[in-house]
Design an enzyme around this catalytic site. Structure first.
Site, PDB file in Angstrom:
ATOM      1  N   ASN A  74       2.550   4.098 -10.559  1.00  0.00           N
ATOM      2  CA  ASN A  74       1.063   3.819 -11.457  1.00  0.00           C
ATOM      3  C   ASN A  74      -0.020   3.849 -10.524  1.00  0.00           C
ATOM      4  O   ASN A  74      -1.123   4.081 -10.819  1.00  0.00           O
ATOM      5  CB  ASN A  74       1.148   2.812 -12.330  1.00  0.00           C
ATOM      6  CG  ASN A  74      -0.015   2.345 -13.074  1.00  0.00           C
ATOM      7  OD1 ASN A  74      -0.609   3.256 -13.815  1.00  0.00           O
ATOM      8  ND2 ASN A  74      -0.762   1.294 -12.665  1.00  0.00           N
ATOM      9  N   ASP A  81       0.857  -1.189   0.068  1.00  0.00           N
ATOM     10  CA  ASP A  81       0.111  -0.055   0.080  1.00  0.00           C
ATOM     11  C   ASP A  81       0.852   1.181   0.040  1.00  0.00           C
ATOM     12  O   ASP A  81       1.353   1.458   1.178  1.00  0.00           O
ATOM     13  CB  ASP A  81      -0.889   0.024   1.295  1.00  0.00           C
ATOM     14  CG  ASP A  81      -1.868   1.260   1.533  1.00  0.00           C
ATOM     15  OD1 ASP A  81      -1.672   2.058   0.622  1.00  0.00           O
ATOM     16  OD2 ASP A  81      -2.715   1.254   2.086  1.00  0.00           O
ATOM     17  N   VAL A  82       0.919   1.892  -0.794  1.00  0.00           N
ATOM     18  CA  VAL A  82       2.008   2.844  -1.203  1.00  0.00           C
ATOM     19  C   VAL A  82       1.649   4.252  -0.360  1.00  0.00           C
ATOM     20  O   VAL A  82       2.469   5.085  -0.086  1.00  0.00           O
ATOM     21  CB  VAL A  82       1.870   3.463  -2.712  1.00  0.00           C
ATOM     22  CG1 VAL A  82       2.616   2.471  -3.438  1.00  0.00           C
ATOM     23  CG2 VAL A  82       0.769   4.151  -3.182  1.00  0.00           C
ATOM     24  N   LYS A 103      -2.802  15.309  -9.256  1.00  0.00           N
ATOM     25  CA  LYS A 103      -1.998  14.976 -10.556  1.00  0.00           C
ATOM     26  C   LYS A 103      -1.233  16.236 -10.980  1.00  0.00           C
ATOM     27  O   LYS A 103      -0.080  16.013 -11.582  1.00  0.00           O
ATOM     28  CB  LYS A 103      -2.931  14.758 -11.869  1.00  0.00           C
ATOM     29  CG  LYS A 103      -3.405  13.423 -11.462  1.00  0.00           C
ATOM     30  CD  LYS A 103      -2.660  12.241 -11.350  1.00  0.00           C
ATOM     31  CE  LYS A 103      -3.254  10.897 -11.338  1.00  0.00           C
ATOM     32  NZ  LYS A 103      -2.404   9.785 -10.985  1.00  0.00           N
ATOM     33  N   TYR A 116      -8.427  14.995  -7.198  1.00  0.00           N
ATOM     34  CA  TYR A 116      -7.680  14.306  -8.113  1.00  0.00           C
ATOM     35  C   TYR A 116      -6.997  15.225  -9.080  1.00  0.00           C
ATOM     36  O   TYR A 116      -5.537  14.821  -9.317  1.00  0.00           O
ATOM     37  CB  TYR A 116      -8.620  13.311  -9.055  1.00  0.00           C
ATOM     38  CG  TYR A 116      -8.004  12.555 -10.113  1.00  0.00           C
ATOM     39  CD1 TYR A 116      -7.243  11.436  -9.910  1.00  0.00           C
ATOM     40  CD2 TYR A 116      -8.014  13.104 -11.470  1.00  0.00           C
ATOM     41  CE1 TYR A 116      -6.860  10.767 -10.819  1.00  0.00           C
ATOM     42  CE2 TYR A 116      -7.288  12.345 -12.458  1.00  0.00           C
ATOM     43  CZ  TYR A 116      -6.722  11.155 -12.328  1.00  0.00           C
ATOM     44  OH  TYR A 116      -5.975  10.444 -13.286  1.00  0.00           O
TER      45      TYR A 116
END
Length: 253
Positions: A85, A58-59, A154, A150
Site C-alpha cells: 500500500n 522504507d520500501v 501505477k 505516478y
C-alpha cells in the site's frame, strides 16, 4: 489457514487506506503488522488496534528491506498476506517533471512493491498459500493529466502483478491489484489544497473537479477499498488472480 493463523503485513499502514485496511483485518481476526517510514505515526495507529505491531520500513531501501524480512523469517513471522500500500503522488506537467521526481514516484509506487513481493514469494510458495495485494489506482487503468510519473508507476505495478500472477498460478498464492479512484485520504487532501492554491477555487469545487468523471460524484471511502482487499485475502478468493479491480464508483468499467 484460518484468520487467527494468517499474518498480514501492510506497507504504508499508518494512515489512509493502509490504516483503514489494518483496522478491517484486525476486526476480522487477523494478526496485523503495519509497516511505514514514520514510527510515531505507526505507534499512534497500533495504539488503537489491539494486537497489531509496527515495523519501521522504507520500501525504497533495498538493504533495509532485506534485513527487515530476514528478521521476520528468523522469528517465524513472515507474512502470509502482503498488502503493498505504500505510495505517494506528485503532480506536474510532464515537461516540468524533474528526473528526481520521476524516479521517486517509480521507487515508492512500483519498485517498493516489487521488493516486498520478491521477499515474500518463496515463503508463500513453500507453504502453499499466500496473497499479494497491491493498492494501485485508477491511474493504472487510464490516464490523468499532470501525473505522468505516478500514472506510469501505477501502470507498471499492474503489469508486474499480472506477470507475477501467471508465475504463481497453481501454487496456492495469488497476486491481485486494487485500483481506487480518488479516495478521501491525505494524498487527495494535498491534491485539493494544490488546486485551491493554484486556481483560487474553493475546496468544494476542487473536490468536484477530482470527482467529475465518477458517476457517483464523490470520493471513495478508505473503508470501501479495505473491504475489497479483505475479500481478496480470503482463502475462498483463490480464483481471483492477476486482476486489477477498480473501486471507483463506476468511473472505470
Amino acid at each position: 489457514m484460518d484468520n487467527q493463523q494468517n499474518h498480514v503485513l501492510i506497507t504504508g499502514g499508518g494512515s489512509g487506506i493502509g490504516l483503514a485496511t489494518a483496522r478491517t483485518f484486525v476486526n476480522a481476526g487477523y494478526r496485523v503488522t503495519l509497516a511505514g517510514r514514520n514510527r510515531n505515526r505507526l505507534d499512534a495507529a497500533i495504539s488503537h488496534l489491539p494486537g497489531a505491531s509496527a515495523l519501521p520500513l522504507d520500501v525504497t531501501d533495498e538493504a533495509a528491506l532485506t534485513i527487515a524480512f530476514q528478521n521476520l523469517a528468523s522469528e517465524g513471522n513472515m507474512p502470509d498476506i502482503l498488502i503493498n500500500n505504500a505510495g505517494a503522488a506528485k503532480t506536474a506537467p510532464l515537461h516540468r517533471t524533474s528526473l528526481d521526481d520521476w524516479n521517486a514516484m517509480l521507487a515508492v509506487n512500483l519498485t517498493g512493491a516489487f521488493l516486498c513481493a520478491r521477499a515474500v514469494v518463496p515463503h508463500m510458495k513453500e507453504q502453499g498459500f499466500g496473497r499479494i495485494i497491491t493498492v494501485a489506482s485508477t491511474a493504472g487503468l487510464k490516464g490523468y493529466a499532470y501525473t505522468a510519473a505516478y500514472t506510469a508507476a501505477k501502470h507498471g505495478v499492474i503489469g508486474m502483478t499480472r506477470s507475477l500472477a501467471l508465475e504463481l498460478a497453481g501454487s496456492g498464492v495469488t497476486a491481485n491489484a486494487v485500483c481506487p479512484g480518488f479516495t478521501d485520504t491525505d494524498i487527495v487532501s494535498t491534491s485539493v489544497a494544490n488546486i485551491v492554491e493554484k486556481t483560487g477555487r474553493s475546496a468544494e469545487d476542487a473536490v468536484k473537479e477530482l470527482t467529475k468523471h465518477s458517476p457517483e460524484g464523490r470520493l471513495i471511502r478508505p473503508e470501501e477499498v479495505a473491504d475489497t482487499i479483505l475479500w481478496l485475502a480470503r482463502a475462498e478468493a483463490a480464483a481471483m488472480n492477476g486482476q486489477a479491480i477498480a473501486v471507483a464508483g463506476g468511473e472505470v468499467m
